[in-house]
Design an enzyme around this catalytic site. Structure first.
Site, PDB file in Angstrom:
ATOM      1  N   PHE A   2      82.512 -75.086  73.487  1.00 25.44           N
ATOM      2  CA  PHE A   2      83.603 -75.807  74.139  1.00 25.44           C
ATOM      3  C   PHE A   2      84.934 -75.157  73.768  1.00 25.44           C
ATOM      4  CE2 PHE A   2      80.086 -78.620  73.177  1.00 25.44           C
ATOM      5  CZ  PHE A   2      79.815 -79.216  74.403  1.00 25.44           C
ATOM      6  N   SER A  47      75.011 -80.170  78.091  1.00 26.56           N
ATOM      7  CA  SER A  47      75.773 -80.557  76.905  1.00 26.56           C
ATOM      8  C   SER A  47      77.147 -81.079  77.316  1.00 26.56           C
ATOM      9  CB  SER A  47      75.953 -79.361  75.958  1.00 26.56           C
ATOM     10  OG  SER A  47      74.721 -78.938  75.440  1.00 26.56           O
ATOM     11  N   CYS A  54      78.863 -82.414  70.342  1.00 26.85           N
ATOM     12  CA  CYS A  54      78.014 -81.882  71.408  1.00 26.85           C
ATOM     13  C   CYS A  54      76.773 -82.760  71.545  1.00 26.85           C
ATOM     14  CB  CYS A  54      77.612 -80.439  71.076  1.00 26.85           C
ATOM     15  SG  CYS A  54      76.533 -79.686  72.308  1.00 26.85           S
ATOM     16  N   THR A  56      73.490 -84.258  74.310  1.00 24.45           N
ATOM     17  CA  THR A  56      72.644 -83.879  75.444  1.00 24.45           C
ATOM     18  C   THR A  56      72.519 -85.041  76.420  1.00 24.45           C
ATOM     19  OG1 THR A  56      71.373 -82.365  74.061  1.00 24.45           O
ATOM     20  CG2 THR A  56      70.358 -83.063  76.118  1.00 24.45           C
ATOM     21  N   ALA A  70      71.379 -88.838  67.215  1.00 23.98           N
ATOM     22  CA  ALA A  70      70.441 -88.659  66.108  1.00 23.98           C
ATOM     23  C   ALA A  70      71.033 -89.227  64.818  1.00 23.98           C
ATOM     24  CB  ALA A  70      70.135 -87.166  65.938  1.00 23.98           C
ATOM     25  N   HIS A 108      79.942 -79.184  66.754  1.00 26.15           N
ATOM     26  CA  HIS A 108      79.181 -79.535  65.562  1.00 26.15           C
ATOM     27  C   HIS A 108      80.162 -80.063  64.514  1.00 26.15           C
ATOM     28  CE1 HIS A 108      76.211 -76.180  66.917  1.00 26.15           C
ATOM     29  NE2 HIS A 108      76.138 -77.267  67.663  1.00 26.15           N
ATOM     30  N   THR A 154      96.883 -77.450  66.712  1.00 26.17           N
ATOM     31  CA  THR A 154      97.412 -76.521  65.718  1.00 26.17           C
ATOM     32  C   THR A 154      97.792 -77.286  64.459  1.00 26.17           C
ATOM     33  OG1 THR A 154      98.283 -75.077  67.451  1.00 26.17           O
ATOM     34  CG2 THR A 154      99.188 -74.800  65.240  1.00 26.17           C
TER      35      THR A 154
END
Length: 248
Positions: A2, A47, A54, A56, A70, A108, A154
Site C-alpha cells: 500500500f 487485500s 492488510c 483479506t 486472526a 503489517h 511525516t
C-alpha cells in the site's frame, strides 16, 4: 503493498467474535459498509487496508465487504477495539499503473501508540503519541515516514528520552482520514518504515557478530566498527602522504 494514501472512510456495520458462516471461518469477522468507491474492482481474496492493517476480503457486495481477523491481528492492532458505527480508513492494494504518493506500506502493524495530545496550530493539527512498545522508537526519525491507522505521515519531532514523537496533519488530510475523530488516550495502529528494519538486520551482524535471532554468525564481530574507522584513517593518512610526496 500500500501507499498510506487513504482512499475512503468506511463504517463498521457488523462485528462477530465467532462467525461460523462459510465466509466467517469460525473466527472473528467484521463488515465495513459505505465502501462503494473501493469495491468497483473488488474480487474475493483481494487485500484491503483497514486502519493500516492488510486484510483479506472474504465476501462483498456493492456497498460493503467482509474480512476475518486472526488472533495475531487482534493482539497487534486496535481493530479489536472497534465498535459498530465507527469510521475506518480504507485503501486498496497498490496497482502498477498509479502514482506512488505516500511510502512503502505493507499493512503489517508493528505495534500501537497512545495519543498523548492533539493541538491545533492555525489550520493544522499536531498529534503527540507514545508507543505501546518503546523498542520500535529506534525506527522513528525526524522527517522520516510512519504509517498511523493506514495514513502515511511525516514525523516531526522525536523524544527518545521521554519516548514520544509527533506528527502534523494539514487541513486536507484532516478531512480525509479518521485521526481527527480520535481523542487523547485512544489507540492508533503503527507501522514503522520497513527500510529501517531491513538495514538493521543487515548491519547488526556486522557490528555485533550476531544474527537477527541473537545467535553468533559469521560476521566481522566485535570491533568491526573500530576496524572500519582504523582502515579509513589509515587510508586517509596514506593518501595524504602520497599527495605530499608527489608535490615535493
Amino acid at each position: 503493498m500500500f501507499t498510506g494514501i487513504v482512499e475512503h472512510m468506511g463504517i463498521v456495520i457488523e462485528i462477530q467474535q465467532l462467525d461460523n458462516s462459510v465466509t466467517g471461518g469460525g473466527g472473528w469477522s467484521m463488515k465495513v459498509a459505505e465502501a462503494e468507491p473501493i469495491l468497483v474492482d473488488c474480487r474475493l481474496g483481494d487485500s484491503i487496508s483497514v486502519n493500516g492493517t492488510c486484510l483479506t476480503v472474504t465476501d462483498f457486495d456493492k456497498t460493503w465487504f467482509k474480512v476475518g481477523l486472526a488472533p495475531e491481528t487482534l493482539r497487534r492492532t486496535n481493530l479489536g477495539d472497534l465498535k459498530i458505527g465507527m469510521k475506518v480508513n480504507l485503501e486498496r492494494a497498490l496497482a502498477a499503473n498509479v502514482r506512488f504518493g505516500g511510502h512503502f506500506v505493507q499493512g503489517h502493524i508493528d505495534t500501537t501508540a497512545i495519543i498523548k495530545s492533539m493541538t491545533p496550530e492555525k489550520n493544522s493539527l499536531w498529534i503527540k503519541l507514545s508507543l505501546s512498545d518503546p523498542s520500535y522508537l529506534r525506527y522513528i526519525i525526524p522527517k522520516g515516514y510512519i504509517c498511523l491507522d493506514g495514513t502515511s505521515l511525516t514525523i516531526c519531532e522525536v523524544n527518545d528520552k521521554e519516548k514520544w514523537f509527533t506528527v502534523m496533519l494539514v487541513a486536507y488530510t484532516q478531512s480525509h482520514v479518521i485521526m481527527p475523530t480520535k481523542k487523547v488516550d485512544d489507540k492508533v495502529n503503527i507501522e514503522v518504515d520497513m527500510l529501517g528494519k531491513y538495514v538493521e538486520k543487515i548491519v547488526e551482524p556486522m557490528i555485533f557478530g550476531n544474527n537477527y535471532y541473537g545467535e553468533q554468525c559469521d560476521g566481522q564481530g566485535e570491533g568491526y566498527i573500530e576496524k572500519l574507522i582504523k582502515k579509513y584513517l589509515d587510508d586517509k593518512v596514506i593518501k595524504i602522504l602520497d599527495e605530499k610526496l608527489k608535490s615535493e
